[in-house]
Motif scaffolding. Structure first.
Motif, mmCIF file in Angstrom:
data_model
loop_
_atom_site.group_PDB
_atom_site.id
_atom_site.type_symbol
_atom_site.label_atom_id
_atom_site.label_comp_id
_atom_site.label_asym_id
_atom_site.label_seq_id
_atom_site.Cartn_x
_atom_site.Cartn_y
_atom_site.Cartn_z
ATOM 1 N N GLN A 93 0.609 -0.983 0.002
ATOM 2 C CA GLN A 93 0.123 -0.028 -0.149
ATOM 3 C C GLN A 93 0.992 1.606 -0.260
ATOM 4 O O GLN A 93 0.430 2.265 -0.333
ATOM 5 N N GLU A 94 2.641 1.770 0.743
ATOM 6 C CA GLU A 94 3.005 2.162 0.409
ATOM 7 C C GLU A 94 3.486 2.905 -1.072
ATOM 8 O O GLU A 94 3.762 3.217 -1.521
ATOM 9 N N VAL A 95 3.025 1.374 -2.173
ATOM 10 C CA VAL A 95 3.816 1.932 -3.480
ATOM 11 C C VAL A 95 2.263 2.077 -4.613
ATOM 12 O O VAL A 95 1.894 2.791 -5.274
ATOM 13 N N ASP A 96 1.044 1.307 -3.775
ATOM 14 C CA ASP A 96 -0.227 1.777 -4.073
ATOM 15 C C ASP A 96 -1.503 1.600 -3.576
ATOM 16 O O ASP A 96 -1.622 -0.009 -2.749
ATOM 17 N N PRO A 97 -1.589 2.562 -2.652
ATOM 18 C CA PRO A 97 -2.946 1.996 -1.759
ATOM 19 C C PRO A 97 -4.580 2.013 -2.382
ATOM 20 O O PRO A 97 -5.190 1.148 -0.453
ATOM 21 N N GLU A 98 -4.304 1.588 -2.979
ATOM 22 C CA GLU A 98 -5.570 0.817 -3.241
ATOM 23 C C GLU A 98 -5.201 -1.087 -3.780
ATOM 24 O O GLU A 98 -5.717 -2.580 -3.971
ATOM 25 N N SER A 99 -3.943 -0.977 -2.997
ATOM 26 C CA SER A 99 -3.638 -2.600 -3.128
ATOM 27 C C SER A 99 -4.377 -3.202 -2.096
ATOM 28 O O SER A 99 -4.923 -2.956 -0.946
ATOM 29 N N ARG A 100 -4.882 -4.608 -1.904
ATOM 30 C CA ARG A 100 -5.594 -5.364 -0.704
ATOM 31 C C ARG A 100 -4.563 -6.981 -0.886
ATOM 32 O O ARG A 100 -4.258 -7.652 -1.467
ATOM 33 N N VAL A 101 -5.161 -6.864 0.645
ATOM 34 C CA VAL A 101 -4.058 -8.340 1.840
ATOM 35 C C VAL A 101 -4.829 -9.099 2.218
ATOM 36 O O VAL A 101 -5.843 -8.494 2.775
#
Length: 268
Positions: A93-101
């Protein structure tokens, strides 16, 4: 340190846990005296054991960043352990806040602390389950909310399978995940080995035999066989300090002393 009175009732306070020992090696505070006792014994036998844990964590970071560079924006981290600095959601999410984990662990302490840390993060969640409960994990409400089975995903199985004995059919478990992953997905994987320093590795295995997570070492050939359904990203199966280090300082003078192989598989 963690207050036992605030933990779920099913937490075993008498038996050391691999997840909590790993937290101890990383300098975390979510561990108990039984875990610290085992950790101190491990340090006596393998003085650089904390460095092993830290370098494995660095491998996870590099693998996640590589997947992000390939356009991956959803991650499934199985055997994720106790939340510490540098978890997958922080990296992604530092790279892309839309990333899902989505995190998965069977250790109640790991899950309880993950839920606390992830409160308010709508793009990250945790499921308490065993590795082999594939339908339960992928069919969970959390997976339905966060993961798109039609899109490529990065599945992280880092420092996990050395707790999976041959009797549990590890290759079949990995194949089952492979079959559920969309084309273009990745599998991040690291595993303890006794190929180079068997005395160190055997010392750790002997110590962990009475923990809740007895371990097993595997050779480079064994690890490659477990990942046979994937095309391996260069440099293939290598000691973790040699897997795409960010700088020369990341590469150990003797990488084999890391006692861990790492690899990233690609489903093509």
């Amino acid at each position: 340190m963690t207050d036992p009175s605030r933990l779920p009732s099913d937490v075993d306070l008498e038996t050391a846990s691999a997840a909590r020992c790993y937290d101890y090696y990383l300098g975390g505070s979510h561990n108990f005296e039984v875990d610290r006792e085992l950790g101190r014994k491990a340090e006596e036998r393998v003085p650089h054991v904390k460095s092993l844990a830290q370098d494995n964590r660095a491998f996870l970071r590099r693998a996640v960043r590589y997947c992000l560079q390939q356009g991956i924006r959803q991650f499934l981290d199985i055997g994720s352990g106790i939340p510490t600095v540098g978890n997958v959601h922080e990296i992604a999410q530092e790279v892309d806040p839309e990333s899902r984990v989505l995190y998965v662990d069977n250790e109640p302490v790991a899950v309880a602390h993950s839920r606390t840390i992830l409160q308010g993060n709508e793009r990250a969640d945790v499921v308490q389950a065993d590795l082999a409960e594939i339908d339960g994990i992928l069919g969970s409400e959390q997976a339905a909310r966060l993961l798109d089975p039609e899109e490529p995903i990065a599945v992280m199985m880092v420092a996990l399978f050395h707790f999976v004995p041959d009797s549990a059919r590890p290759a079949e478990i990995i194949r089952a995940y492979h079959d559920r992953m969309a084309r273009g997905s990745f599998l991040g994987f690291s595993h303890v080995t006794g190929d180079d320093y068997p005395e160190f590795t055997q010392s750790l295995i002997d110590l962990y035999i009475n923990s809740s997570n007895p371990g097993i070492a595997r050779s480079r050939a064994d690890v490659a066989k477990l990942l046979a359904d994937f095309e391996l990203v260069e440099p293939g199966v290598v000691h973790v300090p040699d897997w795409r280090p960010d700088t020369e300082e990341d590469r150990w003078q003797d990488p084999a002393r890391s006692l861990l192989y790492g690899a990233l598989g690609h489903k093509v």
